[in-house]
Scaffold this active site. Structure first.
Site, PDB file in Angstrom:
ATOM      1  N   HIS A 192       0.825  -1.366   0.229  1.00 52.19           N
ATOM      2  CA  HIS A 192       0.051   0.032  -0.130  1.00 52.19           C
ATOM      3  C   HIS A 192       0.799   1.252  -0.049  1.00 52.19           C
ATOM      4  CE1 HIS A 192       0.553  -0.576   4.370  1.00 52.19           C
ATOM      5  NE2 HIS A 192       0.534   0.920   4.505  1.00 52.19           N
ATOM      6  N   ASP A 223      -0.172  -7.535   1.364  1.00 51.78           N
ATOM      7  CA  ASP A 223       0.535  -6.172   1.378  1.00 51.78           C
ATOM      8  C   ASP A 223       2.148  -6.302   1.433  1.00 51.78           C
ATOM      9  OD1 ASP A 223       0.250  -3.572   1.830  1.00 51.78           O
ATOM     10  OD2 ASP A 223      -0.226  -3.450   3.882  1.00 51.78           O
ATOM     11  N   SER A 306       4.825   2.740   7.412  1.00 49.09           N
ATOM     12  CA  SER A 306       4.332   1.472   6.691  1.00 49.09           C
ATOM     13  C   SER A 306       5.694   1.077   5.970  1.00 49.09           C
ATOM     14  CB  SER A 306       3.239   1.938   5.824  1.00 49.09           C
ATOM     15  OG  SER A 306       2.024   1.848   6.364  1.00 49.09           O
TER      16      SER A 306
END
Length: 452
Positions: A192, A223, A306
């Site tokens: 993402h 992911d 992230s």
């Protein structure tokens, strides 16, 4: 998710204001040091006997703050014209920090104030009133040397391996973190972070140097994404691969260190412990359902973390920081509340290796479909279908069975089964506890890769 999208900087005020004088206050102010007169010329206060000049209360009658009827307000007259605002600097080509700069100023100010207070307290306590600047009490500490097992030494070791990733997405820029995993420039991050990106990504090292990178491949359901740094022009030794740990050996209570770029603040280090293991996580932002069995930690993780690494106490990567739990319904305002979740590195490394070697990832399955409408206070996932000739059927499972646990990890929601199964590699055998009618039973299921 944790990737930070570029936003406009908020208006910041210092909170100061001025007030008009209230009833009974002097009509003018002669400055911050002036004392306004509160006694009328013929009042008892004006005609009362004055104290001796050397009396301790000699200034009492002249002090406006001792009069209960005095207007207790300091008047700060507004300027006739507002001062000209500072012109903002010209836009830079690098990623904007935004609110992160305000946070940095506040944090640094607080730390400096605390450090100053602590230092002065130490000097006065140890020095006994001796010379503060000329003494040698503070000059002998080996500030630049840390024990190899210290947290500072660990951070110094791992920082060169951590990068900040930015890539153009639509009209903005997506910013996240990642880490170098091979000497030829492969980098692992979250899908993402780069999803929807166009053009070449930019990686920024801890020393502020940058290099372009291309996306090798992604697996949205896990992911995971892999990038490849363009090594042309990079000096020898610039790429420092991380050391991989074993996420299956992690225990609750183990200390962990998260490194990344929360809110665009590159090379930020936070510290915490493992709070829970195999926490089933499902997210569906962007329309893609993502499943994994996460390492939960209380290390402070925010948007921009992230794809960044979660290290153990030996500086080995054990997870990829990917999701936070928050009370906010708005992703843009979501912040850390002590609930962060990382993809176990054993899972991520297997997916990344598949992407590098074959261009796509293998997803682990047991050959069943769950009934998403099934709800039971006791938990469990009811099997809506069991594929003929699949792993579950070979293990003895049937349609209608309710799976209660996988290798001892309880199933609380129906989708927990998918998340827990994804942790394992194709070929692994797991013990499945299930309920058939009112009877409990166990089955051994050897997992396989999906046919996609």
């Amino acid at each position: 998710m944790l990737d930070a999208k570029r936003t406009e900087e908020p208006i910041v005020t210092d909170g100061s204001a001025w007030r008009q004088p209230g009833p009974g206050a002097p009509a003018s102010n002669t400055g911050w040091g002036a004392r306004p007169t509160w006694a009328a010329p013929n009042s008892p206060q004006a005609t009362a006997p004055q104290p001796a000049a050397n009396s301790w209360w000699s200034d009492a009658l002249a002090d406006p703050w001792r009069d209960p009827d005095a207007p207790v307000v300091v008047v700060k007259a507004p300027q006739d014209e507002a001062p000209e605002l500072e012109k903002p600097p010209p836009p830079s080509t690098g990623p904007r920090v935004g609110i992160g700069l305000v946070l940095v100023v506040s944090i640094v100010t607080a730390l400096l104030a605390g450090a100053l207070g602590g230092t002065l307290g130490y000097v006065f306590a140890v020095g006994g009133g001796g010379s503060v600047l000329g003494g040698n009490q503070l000059g002998n500490a080996p500030l630049n040397n840390r024990a190899p097992e210290s947290l500072a030494a660990l951070v110094k070791k791992v920082l060169p391996s951590v990068v900040t990733i930015s890539i153009r997405v639509g009209n903005g820029t997506s910013l996240g973190s990642g880490f170098v995993v091979s000497a030829d420039g492969h980098v692992i991050t979250n899908n993402h972070v780069v999803e929807g990106g166009t053009g070449t990504a930019t990686v920024r090292f801890s020393d502020a140097s940058v290099a372009p990178a291309s996306v090798v491949g992604t697996d949205p359901e896990s992911d995971i994404a892999v990038l490849k740094i363009d090594t042309n022009g990079l000096p020898d030794g610039k790429l420092v691969p991380v050391e991989f740990g074993n996420s299956d050996s992690v225990q609750v209570g183990d200390p962990v260190v998260a490194v990344g770029a929360p809110l665009g603040l590159t090379s930020t280090v936070t510290y915490g412990v493992v709070s829970y293991l195999d926490r089933p996580i499902r997210t569906s932002e962007g329309g893609t359902a993502r499943y994994y069995s996460a390492i939960q930690t209380d290390a402070a993780v925010n948007q921009g973390n992230s794809g960044g690494p979660l290290f153990d106490a030996a500086g080995r990567v054990i997870g990829i920081n990917s999701v936070i739990g928050t009370l906010s319904e708005d992703q843009a305002s979501a912040g850390n509340v002590g609930l962060a979740f990382a993809i176990p590195i054993n899972h991520a490394r297997r997916i990344a290796t598949d992407i590098i070697n074959t261009g796509k990832a293998r997803r682990t399955v047991m050959g069943v479909q769950v009934d998403n409408s099934y709800q039971n206070p006791a938990g469990g996932a009811r099997l809506a279908t069991v594929e003929a000739g699949g792993p579950a059927e070979a293990g003895g499972l049937k349609t209608g069975d309710v799976v209660l646990a996988v290798n001892g990890k309880p199933i609380e929601e129906s989708w927990d089964l998918t998340a827990l199964i994804r942790k394992y590699a194709p070929g692994d055998t797991v013990e499945v506890q299930y309920l058939r009618g009112t009877a409990r039973a166990k089955a051994s299921v050897t997992l396989v890769a999906d046919a996609k």
